[in-house]
Design a protein around this motif. Structure first.
Motif, PDB file in Angstrom:
ATOM      1  N   GLU A 407      45.102  19.749 -21.848  1.00 30.78           N
ATOM      2  CA  GLU A 407      45.011  19.978 -23.131  1.00 30.78           C
ATOM      3  C   GLU A 407      45.565  18.578 -23.575  1.00 30.78           C
ATOM      4  OE1 GLU A 407      45.681  20.041 -26.806  1.00 30.78           O
ATOM      5  OE2 GLU A 407      45.970  22.516 -25.470  1.00 30.78           O
ATOM      6  N   ARG A 413      50.643  19.679 -25.088  1.00 35.81           N
ATOM      7  CA  ARG A 413      50.554  19.631 -24.003  1.00 35.81           C
ATOM      8  C   ARG A 413      51.813  19.357 -23.979  1.00 35.81           C
ATOM      9  NH1 ARG A 413      48.033  15.665 -23.363  1.00 35.81           N
ATOM     10  NH2 ARG A 413      49.957  14.026 -23.071  1.00 35.81           N
ATOM     11  N   CYS A 417      53.426  23.465 -21.714  1.00 35.81           N
ATOM     12  CA  CYS A 417      54.200  22.952 -19.889  1.00 35.81           C
ATOM     13  C   CYS A 417      55.336  23.305 -20.243  1.00 35.81           C
ATOM     14  CB  CYS A 417      54.645  21.402 -20.429  1.00 35.81           C
ATOM     15  SG  CYS A 417      53.634  20.810 -19.277  1.00 35.81           S
ATOM     16  N   ALA A 429      49.431  18.903 -15.306  1.00 35.05           N
ATOM     17  CA  ALA A 429      49.342  18.822 -16.505  1.00 35.05           C
ATOM     18  C   ALA A 429      47.743  17.880 -17.044  1.00 35.05           C
ATOM     19  CB  ALA A 429      50.072  18.921 -17.629  1.00 35.05           C
ATOM     20  N   CYS A 431      45.251  15.509 -19.431  1.00 29.27           N
ATOM     21  CA  CYS A 431      44.677  15.099 -20.796  1.00 29.27           C
ATOM     22  C   CYS A 431      42.932  15.259 -21.055  1.00 29.27           C
ATOM     23  CB  CYS A 431      44.914  13.922 -21.220  1.00 29.27           C
ATOM     24  SG  CYS A 431      46.634  13.495 -20.431  1.00 29.27           S
ATOM     25  N   ASP A 451      42.327  24.067 -22.643  1.00 32.94           N
ATOM     26  CA  ASP A 451      41.179  23.533 -24.211  1.00 32.94           C
ATOM     27  C   ASP A 451      40.302  23.513 -24.080  1.00 32.94           C
ATOM     28  OD1 ASP A 451      41.868  22.983 -26.660  1.00 32.94           O
ATOM     29  OD2 ASP A 451      42.178  20.626 -26.352  1.00 32.94           O
TER      30      ASP A 451
END
Length: 619
Positions: A407, A413, A417, A429, A431, A451
């Motif tokens: 995400e 994000r 989480c 996670a 990006c 995403d």
């Protein structure tokens, strides 16, 4: 050329013969009024408002030029087009008439075809002007309605935003007392839900206008759906002295086929409107069967609607009064959307209302009874069912495992989480799509949340690369694209599922739990059949295949088939990790990672050769 008889023509001429000739030529196509003097002609023009005037120039008392001057000075006749009738054939007279406002000339002696053609031309011009005027008026009305709508939307959006921004700012600054923080957070949550409702209304209306709104037809438990609507109604009315009653008026099937989302949307809109406009008394939903229709009547004891306002009630951007919008809020799209949805579900919405006495909105939909459905005349809407389970109940059992979240939006994000970790999950996670692919190839996950719109590499491209590498872990698409064709496209591409943004927490958790349990169950079943002897045998079998893998890699490298090399590397990576060949697994994962990069030729080939050496050395 025949024109409709609705058009009327006033003929002003002092000669009877001319009146008779012109009347006979025009009476079959128009309503003709004939007079013999200018003074009478002016009176008739004011009284009858003809569409066109045929005016003789040479007349006693008042000549044609004097008559047209007076007609143009009178507000009620100044717009009527005038065609001069004359035996004069001088340019000076013609210029005078046109200067005074005449639109044409008909010359004596009359040619029947010319008379009809000139009159028909003027009538057509009149017709076109009226159509343009009508269109202009409609556009003005539409512009006014949309202007009011935009002003209303500004209010509907800015009001909850004021709450959200104001409370969050105060919370961040520590200005909200401890005993008021829960109320502040609830206000923020409620305002967010209100904003989501406004956005959904606008999107639904846009899809309806573009004829892109899709309808499902699936089996639905009617009473579970109604129970959910009932619970939402109770929540809306909790601060009002209102009784909410759902009544079964006839025997009803438990299972029907329809679109549950859209049916619930219509019922909730009608019920919430009834509660909104009713300060005290009762709001009821009466459900009955009428032939092949299922009928829902929402009755209230509220403010009611004036008879002259009912006709426009289902129009887009409409509310009964501007003051109503200011007092009660709303987008003005709900009833228009509900009306359209009801028609798509095979029915309609009608309304009966009396000002200050209440209203009854009646929804009908096609009744398609699901096979083997039970029928009943009783249902206790106050009973506790599975759909009433609260947050603590459906989240209390932890979900164990490791997931990847891709995400790009920082706050989203962090939010995801927070939710995932609160469930007991271990969360990695990233990006962007490139980092997602790298993480998936280097690590073992039970589930990936991807995403769709991300920088560097978007979610669709990242997913495609993972598929090419043989990645089989379920991937859920996180997206704000909620059109039916978008969702179908994601599933067709191979995504396991999708979750729409903004995220419905319950839906997200249910889907995560399902896929995590499915993946873990599959893994447990595989592990349950592997004892130590079997494991040793499988490990030996994998080791024996390493030479074959090395030969295949050399062959693929010779023809530069990098995609197949990456697929084989992914297989080696997964198996090597399972059977304890850690270094081989890392080198295979490195090949997968290099395959995703643009400038990879030399380093890619060298890494493949390194892996080939390791495979041969291990044997």
């Amino acid at each position: 050329m025949i024109i409709s008889n609705v058009y009327s023509i006033l003929i002003i001429d002092d000669e009877t013969a001319n009146l008779k000739v012109l009347s006979s030529l025009l009476k079959d196509d128009y309503r003709v009024i004939a007079v013999k003097s200018g003074a009478i002609g002016i009176e008739k023009a004011q009284a009858l408002q003809p569409d066109l005037i045929l005016l003789d120039v040479v007349m006693p008392a008042l000549n044609g030029f004097e008559v047209i001057q007076r007609l143009k000075q009178i507000s009620t006749t100044s717009h009527i087009p005038v065609v001069f009738i004359t035996g004069l054939n001088s340019p000076e007279d013609e210029e005078t008439g046109l200067t005074l406002g005449a639109v044409d000339y008909i010359y004596k002696p009359f040619s029947p075809s010319v008379v009809r053609a000139r009159v028909a031309t003027q009538i057509k011009i009149i017709q076109q002007k009226r159509e343009l005027t009508g269109l202009s008026d409609e556009l003005k009305i539409a512009a006014d309605i949309k202007a009011r709508f935009l002003a209303n939307m500004s209010h509907e959006i800015r009001t909850p935003l004021t709450t959200i921004i104001g409370y969050t700012d105060s919370l961040l600054k520590g200005e909200v007392p401890e005993n008021q923080r829960l109320n502040a957070i609830e206000a923020v949550a409620n305002s967010g839900q209100h904003l989501l409702g406004v956005v959904n209304d606008i999107l639904d209306f846009s899809k309806i206008e573009a004829n892109q709104l899709e309808i499902e037809h699936i089996t639905v438990n009617l009473f579970e759906l109604l129970h959910h609507v009932y619970q939402m109604g109770l929540a809306l009315a909790q601060n009002k002295p209102l009784k909410i009653a759902f009544v079964l008026a006839t025997k009803l099937p438990c299972l029907i086929k329809t679109d549950p989302t859209r049916l619930k949307q219509i019922l909730f809109n009608l019920l919430s409107n009834a509660i909104k406009f009713t300060e005290s008394g009762e709001v009821s939903l009466i459900i009955r069967r009428e032939a092949s229709q299922l009928v829902f009547a929402v009755k209230d004891t509220g403010i009611g609607i004036a008879p002259d306002k009912i006709g426009s009630l289902f129009g887009a951007f409409h509310q009964v009064e501007t003051s109503t919008t200011r007092k009660y809020g709303g987008s003005g799209l709900g009833l228009s959307i509900s009306k359209n949805l009801s028609e798509k579900l095979g029915g309609d919405i009608t309304v009966q209302s009396e000002l200050n006495q209440g209203s009854c909105f009646t929804l009908s939909i096609a009744l398609d009874i699901a096979p083997n459905s039970r029928w009943t005349t009783q249902y206790d809407f106050n009973q506790v069912t599975e759909i009433d389970i609260n947050k603590e109940e459906y989240e209390k059992n932890p979900i164990l495992g490791r997931v990847l979240l891709a995400e790009d939006h920082d706050e989203n994000r962090q939010l995801f989480c927070l939710i995932l970790e609160s469930l007991g999950l271990q969360v990695d996670a990233v990006c962007n799509g490139e980092e997602a692919v790298e993480s998936c190839l280097l690590n073992d996950y039970q589930l990936v949340l991807m995403d769709i719109q991300m920088p560097i590499l978007d979610g669709l491209s990242a997913f495609e690369l993972l598929k090419q590498s043989g990645f089989e872990t379920p991937v859920i698409a996180l997206t704000a694209n909620v059109m039916a064709e978008d969702i179908e496209n994601y599933k067709a591409l191979g995504f396991a599922d999708h979750c729409a943004k903004p995220i419905n927490r319950r839906e997200l958790i249910d889907k995560i739990r399902y896929y995590m349990e499915t993946t873990q169950s599959s893994n447990h079943e595989q592990q349950a059949h592997i004892n130590s002897d079997a494991y040793t045998a499988l490990q030996a079998e994998f080791k024996n295949k390493l030479i074959d893998h090395a030969d295949v890699l050399i062959t693929l490298l010779s023809v530069n088939n990098q995609a197949e090399i990456a697929k084989l590397a992914h297989q080696i990576h997964g198996a090597a990790a399972s059977f304890g060949f850690t270094e081989i697994g890392y080198k295979a994962a490195e090949i997968e990672q290099l395959f995703m990069q643009k400038n990879r030729n030399e380093s890619f080939a060298n890494t493949v050769l390194d892996l080939v050496k390791m495979l041969k050395a291990t044997v």
